[in-house]
Design an enzyme around this catalytic site. Structure first.
Site, PDB file in Angstrom:
ATOM      1  N   TYR A 140       2.352 -59.707 -18.247  1.00  0.00           N
ATOM      2  CA  TYR A 140       1.463 -60.999 -18.657  1.00  0.00           C
ATOM      3  C   TYR A 140       1.755 -62.019 -17.734  1.00  0.00           C
ATOM      4  O   TYR A 140       0.912 -62.967 -17.657  1.00  0.00           O
ATOM      5  CB  TYR A 140       1.793 -61.273 -19.886  1.00  0.00           C
ATOM      6  CG  TYR A 140       1.204 -60.459 -20.946  1.00  0.00           C
ATOM      7  CD1 TYR A 140       0.421 -59.287 -20.542  1.00  0.00           C
ATOM      8  CD2 TYR A 140       1.437 -60.417 -22.201  1.00  0.00           C
ATOM      9  CE1 TYR A 140      -0.173 -58.093 -21.599  1.00  0.00           C
ATOM     10  CE2 TYR A 140       0.795 -59.386 -23.389  1.00  0.00           C
ATOM     11  CZ  TYR A 140       0.408 -58.550 -22.974  1.00  0.00           C
ATOM     12  OH  TYR A 140      -0.292 -57.586 -23.543  1.00  0.00           O
ATOM     13  N   LYS A 190       9.636 -47.159 -21.315  1.00  0.00           N
ATOM     14  CA  LYS A 190       8.902 -46.068 -20.927  1.00  0.00           C
ATOM     15  C   LYS A 190       9.664 -45.835 -19.567  1.00  0.00           C
ATOM     16  O   LYS A 190       9.010 -45.629 -18.439  1.00  0.00           O
ATOM     17  CB  LYS A 190       7.241 -46.540 -20.340  1.00  0.00           C
ATOM     18  CG  LYS A 190       6.216 -45.228 -20.016  1.00  0.00           C
ATOM     19  CD  LYS A 190       6.348 -44.322 -21.371  1.00  0.00           C
ATOM     20  CE  LYS A 190       5.206 -42.994 -20.800  1.00  0.00           C
ATOM     21  NZ  LYS A 190       5.237 -42.138 -21.934  1.00  0.00           N
ATOM     22  N   ASP A 222       5.340 -44.460 -26.542  1.00  0.00           N
ATOM     23  CA  ASP A 222       4.381 -43.726 -27.144  1.00  0.00           C
ATOM     24  C   ASP A 222       4.720 -42.937 -28.361  1.00  0.00           C
ATOM     25  O   ASP A 222       4.212 -42.920 -29.292  1.00  0.00           O
ATOM     26  CB  ASP A 222       3.813 -42.793 -26.203  1.00  0.00           C
ATOM     27  CG  ASP A 222       4.669 -42.118 -25.179  1.00  0.00           C
ATOM     28  OD1 ASP A 222       5.959 -42.376 -25.284  1.00  0.00           O
ATOM     29  OD2 ASP A 222       4.245 -40.909 -24.626  1.00  0.00           O
ATOM     30  N   ASP A 246       3.450 -56.383 -27.673  1.00  0.00           N
ATOM     31  CA  ASP A 246       2.243 -57.174 -27.981  1.00  0.00           C
ATOM     32  C   ASP A 246       1.457 -56.145 -28.952  1.00  0.00           C
ATOM     33  O   ASP A 246       0.873 -56.366 -30.051  1.00  0.00           O
ATOM     34  CB  ASP A 246       1.432 -57.478 -26.805  1.00  0.00           C
ATOM     35  CG  ASP A 246       0.167 -58.028 -27.323  1.00  0.00           C
ATOM     36  OD1 ASP A 246      -0.102 -58.319 -28.304  1.00  0.00           O
ATOM     37  OD2 ASP A 246      -0.536 -58.379 -26.117  1.00  0.00           O
ATOM     38  N   ASP A 250       1.309 -55.711 -33.523  1.00  0.00           N
ATOM     39  CA  ASP A 250      -0.068 -55.538 -33.979  1.00  0.00           C
ATOM     40  C   ASP A 250      -0.059 -54.137 -34.827  1.00  0.00           C
ATOM     41  O   ASP A 250      -0.792 -54.217 -36.093  1.00  0.00           O
ATOM     42  CB  ASP A 250      -1.097 -55.737 -33.102  1.00  0.00           C
ATOM     43  CG  ASP A 250      -1.439 -56.976 -32.624  1.00  0.00           C
ATOM     44  OD1 ASP A 250      -0.718 -57.933 -33.338  1.00  0.00           O
ATOM     45  OD2 ASP A 250      -2.168 -57.269 -31.675  1.00  0.00           O
TER      46      ASP A 250
END
Length: 355
Positions: A140, A190, A222, A246, A250
């Protein structure tokens, strides 16, 4: 005297922040916290008034405060504003200005709200976790290109990057958080694909030697996303980077059944900021029906993390639990058989239960 910078923002921001301030004032009277408040604008409201979503005086007030209580920003009204002047730039600017390097998002499913979860009761009962997300690094905030032409083809790109000191800083906060909770930390990356994740995993593993009392395990993002839906009770503290955090935070918020219930804390080098995770909900702004609980619980987190007032923070959390157990529900949670409450009624119910 502790100073709280109050930044309502846009949409329902004023309604929910006012409710949280009421609860803080009642708690202050009981626990003699000696709090003071200063209000400032940010987001679309600030853009309309000053031509910028984040006035310099708002940043300065936040830096000088002992804690920042934030509402929400954004709305369709400002969809056509230039990208660098959009309301959302306010929260990004505050993250940078305050050095908000970590976001803590607790997810605790109250017994009275189990039926609202999309997960089966036997899966979600007892879920109590916190996600520690790195907030000012990663993709980001990396280099980016909106558009370039290479060999006649348009493309865009974003660069993901983390340094060892950035990972060390967030890792230590996560280990400290796990230490005062269930002493179990899950680091999410990851590493089978991304070079930054391999650096992340190596660094977190090294820092773990400083916390021998905390159990560390690693999950690919994942798999973690799947496990949150299959068995959320296995998690205590989750540590991850900006992008993965992020998404996962959520997802985890949905476990509790209503995004309006979820608070968060963003820990900074200059000051820390506390806000609900939901948006500005301009469609219901001014109607007095917004759920204030996420913001009220954010106020409790402010007391706990910024002011180190654990007893006062727990009093607010207990009052929220009691109001819910007694059947009070705002529109996003209401069902037949419960007490339908608007913003003011729900706030009053919580105020009445602060003992």
């Amino acid at each position: 005297m502790a100073r709280i910078a109050v930044i309502p923002g846009d949409g329902i921001g004023n309604e929910i922040v006012d409710a949280a301030v009421e609860v803080l004032k009642k708690t202050d009277a009981k626990y003699r916290l000696n709090l003071s408040y200063v209000r400032h604008d940010a987001g679309g409201t600030a853009y309309d008034a000053y031509g910028t979503p984040l006035p310099e005086e708002t940043i300065q007030a936040a830096i000088e405060a002992d804690g920042v209580l934030f509402g929400a920003v954004g709305g369709d009204k400002w969809n056509d504003v230039a990208p660098d002047l959009r309301p959302e730039r306010a929260i990004l600017g505050l993250r940078k200005g305050l050095g908000l390097y970590a976001n803590l998002r607790p997810v605790k499913v109250a017994e009275s709200l189990i039926e609202y979860s999309p997960l089966r009761p036997e899966i979600v009962r007892g879920a109590d976790l916190v996600i520690v997300r790195e907030l000012i690094g990663g993709i980001y905030f990396g280099e980016k290109c909106e558009s370039e032409t290479v060999d006649g083809t348009e493309r865009a790109w974003d660069v993901e990057g983390y340094s060892v000191p950035e990972v060390e800083r967030i890792a230590r906060l996560a280990f400290e958080t796990a230490r005062i909770r269930g002493k179990k930390l899950t680091s999410v990356d990851k590493a089978n694909v991304l070079a930054t994740s391999r650096l992340w995993r190596k660094t977190v593993t090294r820092i773990a030697s400083e916390y021998p009392d905390v159990e560390l395990n690693h999950l690919y993002v994942d798999n973690c996303a799947m496990q949150l839906a299959v068995k959320p009770t296995q998690f205590d503290t989750i540590l991850t980077g900006n992008l993965f955090g992020d998404i996962l935070s959520d997802e985890a918020a949905v476990i509790g059944g209503s995004i309006g219930m979820m608070p968060s804390a963003s820990i900074g080098l200059e000051a820390s900021l506390f806000e609900p995770i939901h948006g500005s909900a301009p469609d219901i702004a001014g109607k007095g029906i917004a759920n204030p609980i996420g913001t009220i619980l954010s106020g409790a987190m402010l007391l706990r993390y910024a002011l180190k007032e654990e007893a006062a923070a727990k009093a607010i959390e207990d009052a929220v639990d009691e109001a819910l157990a007694d059947g009070y529900r705002t529109a996003d949670l209401w069902r037949e058989g419960f007490k339908k409450a608007d913003t003011e009624t729900m706030t009053a119910a919580i105020l009445d239960r602060i003992e």
